[in-house]
Design a protein around this motif. Structure first.
Motif, PDB file in Angstrom:
ATOM      1  N   ILE A   1       0.866  -1.183   0.000  1.00  0.00           N
ATOM      2  CA  ILE A   1       0.000   0.000   0.000  1.00  0.00           C
ATOM      3  C   ILE A   1       0.901   1.231   0.000  1.00  0.00           C
ATOM      4  O   ILE A   1       1.492   1.575   1.025  1.00  0.00           O
ATOM      5  CB  ILE A   1      -0.932   0.025   1.222  1.00  0.00           C
ATOM      6  N   ASP A   2       1.038   1.856  -1.138  1.00  0.00           N
ATOM      7  CA  ASP A   2       1.888   3.039  -1.285  1.00  0.00           C
ATOM      8  C   ASP A   2       1.070   4.175  -1.878  1.00  0.00           C
ATOM      9  O   ASP A   2       0.127   3.951  -2.653  1.00  0.00           O
ATOM     10  CB  ASP A   2       3.084   2.738  -2.200  1.00  0.00           C
ATOM     11  N   CYS A   3       1.437   5.383  -1.528  1.00  0.00           N
ATOM     12  CA  CYS A   3       0.747   6.544  -2.085  1.00  0.00           C
ATOM     13  C   CYS A   3       1.157   6.728  -3.545  1.00  0.00           C
ATOM     14  O   CYS A   3       2.346   6.916  -3.836  1.00  0.00           O
ATOM     15  CB  CYS A   3       1.088   7.802  -1.292  1.00  0.00           C
ATOM     16  N   PRO A   4       0.205   6.665  -4.485  1.00  0.00           N
ATOM     17  CA  PRO A   4       0.547   6.890  -5.897  1.00  0.00           C
ATOM     18  C   PRO A   4       1.085   8.300  -6.117  1.00  0.00           C
ATOM     19  O   PRO A   4       0.720   9.240  -5.404  1.00  0.00           O
ATOM     20  CB  PRO A   4      -0.794   6.696  -6.620  1.00  0.00           C
ATOM     21  N   LEU A   5       1.938   8.436  -7.095  1.00  0.00           N
ATOM     22  CA  LEU A   5       2.464   9.749  -7.440  1.00  0.00           C
ATOM     23  C   LEU A   5       1.357  10.619  -8.029  1.00  0.00           C
ATOM     24  O   LEU A   5       0.492  10.147  -8.778  1.00  0.00           O
ATOM     25  CB  LEU A   5       3.599   9.617  -8.459  1.00  0.00           C
ATOM     26  N   ILE A   6       1.383  11.891  -7.682  1.00  0.00           N
ATOM     27  CA  ILE A   6       0.500  12.865  -8.316  1.00  0.00           C
ATOM     28  C   ILE A   6       1.201  13.338  -9.584  1.00  0.00           C
ATOM     29  O   ILE A   6       2.310  13.878  -9.525  1.00  0.00           O
ATOM     30  CB  ILE A   6       0.206  14.048  -7.383  1.00  0.00           C
ATOM     31  N   THR A   7       0.577  13.127 -10.718  1.00  0.00           N
ATOM     32  CA  THR A   7       1.194  13.406 -12.012  1.00  0.00           C
ATOM     33  C   THR A   7       0.240  14.186 -12.911  1.00  0.00           C
ATOM     34  O   THR A   7      -0.920  14.424 -12.555  1.00  0.00           O
ATOM     35  CB  THR A   7       1.563  12.094 -12.723  1.00  0.00           C
ATOM     36  N   GLN A   8       0.730  14.528 -14.092  1.00  0.00           N
ATOM     37  CA  GLN A   8      -0.124  15.160 -15.095  1.00  0.00           C
ATOM     38  C   GLN A   8      -1.326  14.273 -15.414  1.00  0.00           C
ATOM     39  O   GLN A   8      -2.469  14.740 -15.523  1.00  0.00           O
ATOM     40  CB  GLN A   8       0.681  15.407 -16.376  1.00  0.00           C
ATOM     41  N   GLU A   9      -1.077  12.977 -15.542  1.00  0.00           N
ATOM     42  CA  GLU A   9      -2.149  12.046 -15.871  1.00  0.00           C
ATOM     43  C   GLU A   9      -3.212  12.032 -14.775  1.00  0.00           C
ATOM     44  O   GLU A   9      -4.416  11.969 -15.058  1.00  0.00           O
ATOM     45  CB  GLU A   9      -1.587  10.642 -16.086  1.00  0.00           C
ATOM     46  N   PHE A  10      -2.764  12.062 -13.510  1.00  0.00           N
ATOM     47  CA  PHE A  10      -3.712  12.055 -12.402  1.00  0.00           C
ATOM     48  C   PHE A  10      -4.591  13.299 -12.426  1.00  0.00           C
ATOM     49  O   PHE A  10      -5.814  13.213 -12.262  1.00  0.00           O
ATOM     50  CB  PHE A  10      -2.961  11.964 -11.070  1.00  0.00           C
TER      51      PHE A  10
END
Length: 415
Positions: free
Chosen positions: A359-368
Motif C-alpha cells: 500500500i503506497d501513495c501513488p504519485l500525483i502526475t499530469q495524468e492524475f
C-alpha cells in the motif's frame, strides 16, 4: 473469527463512504448513523452511501447493514435511548469520519457542535456498556501554520490556524485524546492530508479543494471557446478582446499534500485491523507531494488555459487585479493560505504499519490531474443533470483598457 460489528459516522461523505464499502467487502457488519435519512426510500439511502455499488451488490450485503437516523452533535448521537444502548452493547469498534468542513467564519457554531462536541459524544459512546476501539479521522492540518517537520506524536505546539475548521479539528483531537486516556478507550487517530479522487478512475464525491480551482479554469476555457466560435446567440456580435491572464498569489516552490482516495481508504483500513495501532497517531500523507508550480503546469495542460501564473504576493499586489483575478480570488479565498506553504508531515508510524502490505501513495502526475478533471466534467462537478453555468458577469474579459461587460449573469452549458 466472529464477524465484527462496526459503527461508522460520516458514511454519506467521501472518505466515510469509501471506508464503509471497504469494511463491507471484508465481511464486517455495519451500523451507519447519518442525518437526513428519515423518510427516504431504502434505495435512496443506499444511493447516498454506496453510489458506486450496483443493485445486486447492495442486495448481497444488505443483511449486514443497519441504517439509523441520528445526529452526533446531540446527546445519545440523536438516537432513541433503546437504540443507543443496544448499539453500545453490540458494537465492537467505531470509525468516526463525520465532520463539518466549512472554512468560513460564519460556520463556527456548526464546526464546534459537529467537530468538537460531536466527536466527544462519539468518544463517550465508545465507553458505554463495553469499551470499544475508537478510530478517529482527524486531519494533518491540525498542524495549522507550522512549518518544518511535524511528527505524528505532536499536536500542541502553540500553532495558529489558517481557519476555524483546522482549529476545531485540533480542539476535537485534543479533547478526545484526553477523554480516551481517562476512560481507557483504545484510540487510533488518522490525519489525512488533502484527499483527491481515485488514482485509477478519478472517482470523487468531493469537489472542493483543488477541484474548485479546476472548475474555474474549465469554465473559463469553455467560455472563451464559445466566444471565439461566435455561434452562441448569447455572445454573438460582441467585440473580440484580448484574453486575460490569471495571476494567482502563492509560493510556487511550496507543496500541496494531495493523496488519492484509494490510498487513504486502504491505508486507514489496513492500520485499523492491527491491535498495535491503538494509542498511536498516523499521518496519512503523500511522502513526495507536488509543488504548486507543478500543479499549475498540469492544470494548464488539462484545462487548456495557459495564461495562469503563480506569483509572489508582492508581485500580485503591485498592480490591480483584473476582473477574472478578482472573481477567482473571491471564489477561492478560503484556500489562499495553502498557496504559501505547509508543513512537512513525517509519517514514520504509517510507513511502519504499512510495510509489506503493498500500500503506497501513488504519485500525483499530469495524468492524475487530467483524469481527475475529466471525471469531474463527466459528472458535472457533482451536480447530476445540472446545466453548465458560465459566470459571464464574473468573467469580465479585459480588453485594452475597458472591461467588456455582457449584461448577463450566466450562460448555459454542459459542465
Amino acid at each position: 473469527m466472529r464477524m465484527k460489528t462496526l459503527l461508522i459516522t460520516g458514511a454519506t461523505g467521501f472518505l466515510g463512504g469509501c471506508l464503509a464499502s471497504k469494511y463491507l467487502e471484508e465481511g464486517y457488519r455495519l451500523r451507519i448513523i447519518a442525518r437526513n435519512l428519515r423518510g427516504l426510500p431504502l434505495k435512496e439511502k443506499m444511493d447516498k452511501i454506496f453510489p458506486d455499488k450496483t443493485t445486486e451488490e447492495r442486495n448481497a450485503f444488505s443483511d449486514r447493514i443497519e441504517l439509523l437516523e441520528g445526529d452526533i452533535s446531540t446527546e445519545n448521537l440523536g438516537l432513541s435511548e433503546a437504540d443507543y444502548l443496544r448499539l453500545a452493547g453490540t458494537v465492537d469498534m467505531v470509525v468516526h469520519c463525520a465532520a463539518a468542513t466549512k472554512f468560513e467564519n460564519d460556520a463556527n457554531d456548526i464546526l464546534t457542535q459537529t467537530n468538537i462536541y460531536g466527536s466527544l459524544h462519539v468518544a463517550g459512546f465508545c465507553a458505554r456498556k463495553k469499551v470499544k476501539r475508537f478510530h478517529y479521522v482527524s486531519t494533518a492540518y491540525v498542524a495549522g501554520n507550522r512549518r518544518g517537520i511535524v511528527f505524528e506524536h505532536e499536536l500542541e505546539k502553540g500553532q495558529k490556524f489558517n481557519n476555524n475548521y483546522e482549529q476545531s479539528k485540533y480542539e476535537a483531537e485534543r479533547r478526545i485524546s484526553s477523554l480516551a486516556k481517562q476512560q481507557g478507550i483504545p484510540l487510533t487517530v488518522y490525519r489525512p492530508s488533502i484527499i483527491a479522487g481515485d488514482s485509477i478512475t478519478g472517482y470523487t464525491k468531493n469537489y472542493d479543494n483543488i477541484y474548485a480551482f479546476c472548475r474555474e479554469l474549465v469554465c473559463l476555457n469553455d467560455y472563451e471557446t464559445r466566444r471565439k466560435s461566435g455561434n452562441d446567440s448569447l455572445i454573438q456580435g460582441r467585440h473580440e478582446v484580448r484574453p486575460v491572464s490569471l495571476r494567482i498569489p502563492g509560493d510556487k516552490h511550496s507543496t500541496i499534500n494531495l493523496i488519492p482516495i484509494d490510498y487513504a481508504t486502504n491505508a486507514i483500513f489496513h492500520i485499523s485491523k492491527q491491535e498495535e495501532a491503538a494509542g498511536k497517531i498516523f499521518h496519512i500523507v503523500n511522502p513526495t507531494p507536488p509543488t504548486i508550480e507543478e500543479i499549475a503546469e498540469w492544470l494548464k495542460v488539462a484545462t487548456g488555459i495557459y495564461r495562469v501564473r503563480v506569483v509572489p504576493q508582492h508581485e500580485f499586489s503591485a498592480s490591480a487585479p483584473n476582473a477574472l483575478e478578482k472573481s477567482f480570488f473571491r471564489r477561492n479565498k478560503a484556500f489562499q493560505p495553502y498557496m504559501f506553504g505547509e508543513a512537512c508531515f513525517d509519517s514514520a508510524n504509517t510507513r511502519a504499519f504499512l510495510a509489506g502490505a503493498n500500500i503506497d501513495c501513488p504519485l500525483i502526475t499530469q495524468e492524475f490531474i487530467s483524469r481527475s478533471i475529466q471525471y469531474a466534467i463527466q459528472t458535472k462537478w457533482g451536480k447530476k443533470g445540472a446545466d453548465r453555468e458560465y459566470r459571464e458577469r464574473e468573467y469580465e474579459v479585459e480588453g485594452t483598457g475597458d472591461h467588456q461587460k455582457t449584461g448577463n449573469n450566466s450562460l448555459v452549458s454542459n459542465i
